[in-house]
Design a protein around this motif. Structure first.
Motif, PDB file in Angstrom:
ATOM      1  N   GLN A 132       0.830  -1.202   0.115  1.00  0.00           N
ATOM      2  CA  GLN A 132      -0.048  -0.087  -0.114  1.00  0.00           C
ATOM      3  C   GLN A 132       0.733   1.225  -0.021  1.00  0.00           C
ATOM      4  N   GLN A 154      -3.519   5.558  -1.575  1.00  0.00           N
ATOM      5  CA  GLN A 154      -3.991   4.590  -2.395  1.00  0.00           C
ATOM      6  C   GLN A 154      -4.542   3.146  -1.523  1.00  0.00           C
ATOM      7  N   GLY A 155      -5.274   2.380  -2.100  1.00  0.00           N
ATOM      8  CA  GLY A 155      -5.612   1.027  -1.521  1.00  0.00           C
ATOM      9  C   GLY A 155      -4.752   0.078  -1.615  1.00  0.00           C
ATOM     10  N   PRO A 156      -4.710  -0.846  -0.726  1.00  0.00           N
ATOM     11  CA  PRO A 156      -3.655  -2.046  -0.831  1.00  0.00           C
ATOM     12  C   PRO A 156      -3.738  -2.617  -2.392  1.00  0.00           C
ATOM     13  N   PHE A 208     -12.376   2.293   2.373  1.00  0.00           N
ATOM     14  CA  PHE A 208     -11.882   1.399   1.014  1.00  0.00           C
ATOM     15  C   PHE A 208     -13.156   0.284   0.849  1.00  0.00           C
ATOM     16  N   PHE A 247      -8.639  -3.576  -4.446  1.00  0.00           N
ATOM     17  CA  PHE A 247      -9.180  -2.113  -3.714  1.00  0.00           C
ATOM     18  C   PHE A 247      -9.513  -1.049  -4.516  1.00  0.00           C
ATOM     19  N   GLY A 248     -10.215  -0.510  -4.370  1.00  0.00           N
ATOM     20  CA  GLY A 248     -10.367   1.054  -4.861  1.00  0.00           C
ATOM     21  C   GLY A 248      -9.622   1.747  -4.252  1.00  0.00           C
TER      22      GLY A 248
END
Lengths: 112, 119
Positions: free
Chosen positions: A38, A42-44, B91, B110-111
């Motif tokens: 990550q 941002q998302g993982p 998320f 994931f977004g």
């Protein structure tokens, strides 16, 4: 539910190999081990997944010993852009379904 | 595919207001997850759905939180009324593997997250 334990943080220099180990003593027979990366804001993002022995892709390698109670993510020749938080995730089966519970992660800082 | 799409990316609201976060999972994915991330508590699993059906909402912190998935391509997370301690990044993630699968072989997509600030 398998609990994971990772180092809170690690520092490395560009060009070095980085190994991050995760402990998961209560891993279940059907559980896979997945690592995520990550970046800030941002998302993982999925990096690699394995069940036993060794898995390698274009980004990393994952080493899993025979007892599967731990796993090691290996990042070859890191660069500054590899600075991120790395999460070890072990799929937990509870009440017949799987839950994806993230641990605290390892904050990797790559120095020039 | 465009990936998991979340909106809004940023939301600033005042305490007591209703907040609705939206998620569009990747087409064809069976499972959808809502997570909350804060510095203090890390990534917390709030609720997850399998084929649009809520499976486990034990991670939802309070009755002020609710989530729905009216169809395979849309989910919402609602907070009513919002409080400052709800400030976090939320998320949404989807997976092609059903959560009812007998073996965990899937990965989560994931977004970009929705950053919520409650004043």
């Amino acid at each position: 539910l398998a609990k994971t334990t990772q180092p809170i943080s690690m520092d490395s220099y560009e060009g070095q190999e980085v190994n991050i180990t995760c402990s998961h003593n209560n891993i279940a027979t059907n559980d896979y081990i997945t690592w995520y990366q990550q970046f800030p804001s941002q998302g993982p993002r999925f990096i690699i997944q394995g069940y036993k022995t060794k898995v390698t892709n274009e980004v990393a390698s994952l080493f899993i010993p025979a007892d599967r109670k731990s796993s090691t993510l290996s990042l070859p020749r890191v660069s500054l852009s590899d600075t991120a938080v790395y999460y070890c995730l072990v799929g937990g089966r509870t009440s017949g379904t799987y839950k994806y519970i993230f641990g605290t992660g390892t904050r990797l800082k790559v120095l020039a | 595919d465009a990936g998991v799409i979340q909106s809004p990316r940023h939301e600033v609201t005042e305490m007591g207001q209703e907040v609705t976060l939206r998620c569009k999972p990747i087409s064809g994915h069976n499972s959808l997850f809502w997570y909350r991330q804060t510095m203090m508590r890390g990534l917390e699993l709030l609720i997850y759905f399998n084929n649009n059906v809520p499976i486990d909402d034990s991670g939802m912190p309070e009755d002020r939180f609710s989530a729905k998935m009216p169809n395979a391509s849309f989910s919402t997370l609602k907070i009513q009324p919002s409080e400052p301690r709800d400030s976090a990044v939320y998320f949404c993630a989807s997976s092609p593997v059903p959560v009812l699968a007998t073996a965990n072989t899937g990965e989560l997509f994931f977004g970009e997250g929705s950053r919520l600030t409650v004043l």
